[in-house]
Scaffold this motif. Structure first.
Motif, PDB file in Angstrom:
ATOM      1  N   SER A  31       9.712  -0.215   1.224  1.00 11.30           N
ATOM      2  CA  SER A  31       9.261   1.036   0.616  1.00 11.30           C
ATOM      3  C   SER A  31      10.196   1.491  -0.479  1.00 11.30           C
ATOM      4  O   SER A  31       9.768   1.940  -1.544  1.00 11.30           O
ATOM      5  N   ARG A  62       4.153   7.187   0.353  1.00 10.86           N
ATOM      6  CA  ARG A  62       2.973   6.413  -0.047  1.00 10.86           C
ATOM      7  C   ARG A  62       1.703   7.176   0.304  1.00 10.86           C
ATOM      8  O   ARG A  62       1.501   7.581   1.456  1.00 10.86           O
ATOM      9  N   GLN A  88      -2.737   7.834  -0.455  1.00 11.42           N
ATOM     10  CA  GLN A  88      -4.015   7.298  -0.896  1.00 11.42           C
ATOM     11  C   GLN A  88      -4.825   8.470  -1.446  1.00 11.42           C
ATOM     12  O   GLN A  88      -5.115   9.418  -0.731  1.00 11.42           O
ATOM     13  N   ALA A 116      -0.637   7.120   3.388  1.00 17.30           N
ATOM     14  CA  ALA A 116      -1.147   5.749   3.501  1.00 17.30           C
ATOM     15  C   ALA A 116      -0.465   5.052   4.668  1.00 17.30           C
ATOM     16  O   ALA A 116       0.409   4.223   4.496  1.00 17.30           O
ATOM     17  N   ASP A 135       4.696   6.211   7.556  1.00 16.83           N
ATOM     18  CA  ASP A 135       5.662   6.106   6.479  1.00 16.83           C
ATOM     19  C   ASP A 135       7.084   5.789   6.930  1.00 16.83           C
ATOM     20  O   ASP A 135       8.045   6.300   6.394  1.00 16.83           O
ATOM     21  N   SER A 175       1.414  -0.168   5.172  1.00 10.42           N
ATOM     22  CA  SER A 175       0.759   0.944   4.489  1.00 10.42           C
ATOM     23  C   SER A 175       0.761   0.782   2.971  1.00 10.42           C
ATOM     24  O   SER A 175      -0.020   1.415   2.272  1.00 10.42           O
ATOM     25  N   LEU A 176       1.626  -0.091   2.463  1.00 13.64           N
ATOM     26  CA  LEU A 176       1.658  -0.319   1.014  1.00 13.64           C
ATOM     27  C   LEU A 176       0.326  -0.845   0.496  1.00 13.64           C
ATOM     28  O   LEU A 176      -0.034  -0.639  -0.649  1.00 13.64           O
ATOM     29  N   THR A 207      -1.796   2.005  -0.663  1.00 17.69           N
ATOM     30  CA  THR A 207      -1.121   2.986  -1.497  1.00 17.69           C
ATOM     31  C   THR A 207      -1.694   2.997  -2.906  1.00 17.69           C
ATOM     32  O   THR A 207      -1.715   1.981  -3.573  1.00 17.69           O
ATOM     33  N   LEU A 250       2.087   7.926  -5.196  1.00 16.67           N
ATOM     34  CA  LEU A 250       3.261   8.377  -4.464  1.00 16.67           C
ATOM     35  C   LEU A 250       3.197   9.899  -4.386  1.00 16.67           C
ATOM     36  O   LEU A 250       3.031  10.574  -5.409  1.00 16.67           O
TER      37      LEU A 250
END
Lengths: 421, 421
Positions: free
Chosen positions: B311, B358, B360, B373, B376, B383-384, B387, B390
């Motif tokens: 992250s 991150r 969405q 997302a 975290d 979760s990336l 994404t 930010l």
């Protein structure tokens, strides 16, 4: 003889096209070259993350029960028996009164059940032996990241058809995929029609114009995820055009032509569709621009006859070709994402038909606004440069004013949505 | 000896980086391959559009003055002297009482000053001569699209640095560019550090993890517009790492490393920067994740030392490397577009530092919403995948709740904005 054409609604036209959807085959590409490709299969975690119990800190792995009587006044002393760097494996199982120096991310040794942070420890050496002194109590599992606690083996990570972004690429690497099964891009041929067209490498002459539609479509195909191929220009001769189109159709999955669909002396495409034995799905859509958009099908292959007018061509592609390309590529969200936005300009045009007007989306605070992207004469190509959405202007109302809320279709968005509405 | 690090604010860190911006050279690419490249020069209309007076309709070009006495009862009759298809040139200058049959888009013949639509005309043939009868009056310039009326020669169409989309590509074709001068992509090297890292083509073993950051960064570089190159992994040996980095630095414009920047036993990068004689711009930023992000400069070349944590690595890239890549590529809007959005989840975490979480993005009506997302944890890579932005969570406040408005930075947007705030 010009046959009368019956316009159908945009939704119905999209449905008619999508009924001929098929699904592309898959292929393996290297991890390095998988960006923006579509995943061919649901992506499932093939191992636990972490793959082993690991330490979140630099410190010492010990047994929590050894700290039961530890206090400030009477700290407990451990013999340091091992040192584990990140990526190194513990060499020794840990027993009573023993500690292992451990780095962030390293595997917890057998026998240990907690990790003490380095700053809580006092270390010294005596007679060649390393000792660690701890003046606090620890609990079992304290400071241990358990195997599978971040991600359990078998978890669905990303669905089939997902577009590979940096995050998905990171995930693919995380699970050791050096090759990725992705969906083959459909091969899409583009042919221009029109004797007035010059190719960009020819000199400009009066009476002629440069062919811009074909290059625009090549770029739209790439944006939609397809693999474009330009096959040049048809001449006016029906026989040679027929054999040309027939040959191209053997090489591509979808054939797009631009021009030659209007009702006029030189309009070529309807005749060619007949000669090919293709079934016309529709040849008129109740919208502006792009009303003459024609779609035909021959076996598995779709023939999109887009207008020769740049705006109509652009809109026809995004409304009808984009969903087909995305559908072939196993995506669920085949249509453009539809959002609401406040009109930032007046749109005073008389408007009997539903119009798709080139717009530029903007944000004010957390609200969406949309401006007209330049003059919206259907033959003006310059405003296409700034177009990031299509504004849907319903027919019937006389005019729209600044501040009215309208629905817009996003062109640069990759997420999309399943249905047109 | 570990030196204390002084954290600087994100804005200041970006400014420090951008002070070392330089502008890339340009190169010629074919029109077909120019998609998503950046224009090297302001794009100016090199001729009028249309390039000649043209007809918007199928019909007849005539002189308006010849219709002066035309009425329903007493229509005026013209002799048809020519036929101009689209792309054909008028062969004859038109005189009194003469008409030229003209197709949509064709050039208006000399002598004519208006166009009558086909449906307003009655045509017949007598003694081998074609005639056209008109029962209405016309005005000078009626139904004529004047040369330059859509776009005058010299008009600035698109600015330098603009990303070539389908609309810009259409415009390039319209002006006959078969080759396009675009900005060279900066060459960006990526090196991973960490003995625990396996490459995706190696077998997974306990204690080790797959290298995901390097592949993620390669993809982020592509998204930002740069040309990525992966140089593998450094080993722990400082001398061999030094000569490796020194060699790579000769080949690339920017070097990104991941890992080796934390304060710990194996932390390599600060020492290597020293050995290289590079000037460290900063080595701590007042944010989470990514606080250990380090940037150094050696001559014209920037060295980005991103965290080994996925992250932190992701965020560090987007905040600091993306603007540099875009700046080198002559773009004015180097930073991510910042919009407001309503938080769609609670964010109950204690939060002393500004966090970049991150998110969405989603749309409800015409309003922007943002969801977290996935989990975290800074070490969770999954979760990336989802994404798209930010979320900037300012430090100091205890927690944020569903419905709170926050600012978010858009990752998939190509427009960007000039400044970070």
């Amino acid at each position: 003889m010009v046959k009368p054409r019956n316009p159908i609604m945009v939704d119905e036209a999209i449905n008619k096209v999508m009924r001929h959807k098929w699904e592309a085959e898959t292929e393996l590409v290297s991890l390095e070259n998988c960006d923006l490709r579509r995943l061919a299969a649901p992506f499932i975690a093939t191992h636990n993350i972490p793959f082993f119990h690991k330490s979140p800190y630099d410190g010492f792995a010990i047994r929590a029960e050894d700290t039961k009587y530890s206090t400030d006044e009477d700290p407990v002393v451990f013999e340091v028996i091992d040192y584990i760097g990140a990526g190194q494996l513990p060499r020794n199982e840990l027993g009573e009164g023993q500690a292992t120096r451990i780095m962030t991310g390293a595997k917890i040794p057998q026998g240990a059940n907690c990790v003490v942070m380095l700053e809580d420890c006092y270390t010294y050496q005596k007679d060649g032996i390393h000792y660690m002194e701890l003046a606090k109590k620890m609990e079992e599992n304290q400071n241990i990241i358990k195997e599978g606690s971040e991600l359990a083996k078998g978890t669905l990570l990303v669905d089939r058809g997902a577009i590979i972004n940096p995050g998905i690429k990171a995930l693919l690497a995380t699970f050791g995929y050096h090759q990725v099964e992705v969906i083959k891009k459909p091969l899409i041929g583009v042919i221009a029609t029109g004797t007035e067209l010059l190719e960009p490498d020819e000199d400009l002459e009066s009476g002629k114009i440069y062919n811009s539609n074909a290059y625009m479509i090549l770029s739209q195909i790439k944006r939609a995820g397809g693999d474009p191929s330009y096959y040049g220009k048809l001449d006016d001769d029906v026989t040679s055009s027929y054999s040309r189109i027939k040959r191209v159709l053997q090489e591509v999955d979808i054939l797009i032509t631009t021009g030659g669909v209007s009702v006029g002396d030189f309009d070529l495409m309807p005749e060619l569709y007949n000669m090919l034995g293709a079934t016309t799905l529709f040849n008129k859509v109740a919208m502006r621009p792009g009303s003459v958009t024609t779609v035909a099908v021959k076996g598995k292959k779709l023939l999109f006859g887009l207008s020769g007018n740049p705006s109509a061509c652009y809109v026809g592609f995004e409304l009808f070709v984009r969903p087909m390309i995305r559908g072939i590529m196993h995506q669920k969200n085949v249509c453009m994402k539809r959002v609401k936005a406040k009109l930032d300009d007046d749109f005073p045009k008389m408007n009997p038909y539903t119009r798709y007007v080139r717009g530029q989306l903007s944000y004010q605070g957390r609200e969406l606004y949309v401006q007209l992207a330049g003059i919206d004469h259907s033959n003006v190509v310059s405003s296409l440069a700034y177009t990031t959405c299509l504004i849907e202007i319903p027919g019937g109302k006389e005019k729209y004013e600044k501040g009215d809320e309208l629905e817009v279709l996003l062109l640069e968005d990759m997420e999309g949505q399943a249905n047109f509405r």
